[in-house]
Design a protein around this motif. Structure first.
Motif: not given
Length: 133
Positions: A22-48
């Protein structure tokens, strides 16, 4: 280790994975899809997501003894899967609703991922109760 402790540990992992999702998906929305922050949050989503479904599989694997334990394992897995459907469905809904401050593509990707997790949980519910499983 007794079966009870393994199931308790899987429930703790399940709760932690839901919170991370829930937290990683909420933060995911504020990054551009080609930023490193997006990749980190997406990796957390996949791990979850991986941890959620492994926590569902634990009672099914451990409770295969007598008929009563098999029924308890199926009921516990059903409840866990229903929790996944509810939480990921609500998270997908929040991600897919338009908001002025968020990135459109990131919002859609996060919402689609949560929607696919909800569909996967529904498929697992059907597969658990098919005969011969």
């Amino acid at each position: 280790m007794p079966i009870f402790l393994f199931i308790l540990l899987s429930l703790l992992v399940y709760i932690a994975a839901l919170v991370v999702l829930v937290r990683a998906t909420a933060r995911l929305r504020y990054y551009h899809f080609d930023e490193a922050g997006f990749l980190g949050m997406a990796a957390l989503d996949i791990l979850a997501g991986i941890l959620l479904f492994s926590a569902v599989a634990t009672p099914l694997v451990l409770l295969v003894g007598s008929t009563v334990e098999v029924i308890e394992g199926h009921v516990l897995a059903l409840l866990l899967l229903l929790g996944i459907v509810l939480v990921t469905g609500a998270t997908a809904w929040r991600s897919l609703v338009w908001s002025p401050n968020v990135q459109t593509l990131s919002r859609l990707l996060g919402g689609l991922y949560c929607l696919l997790l909800a569909i996967a949980a529904l498929v697992c519910i059907v597969l658990i109760f098919l005969p011969g499983r």
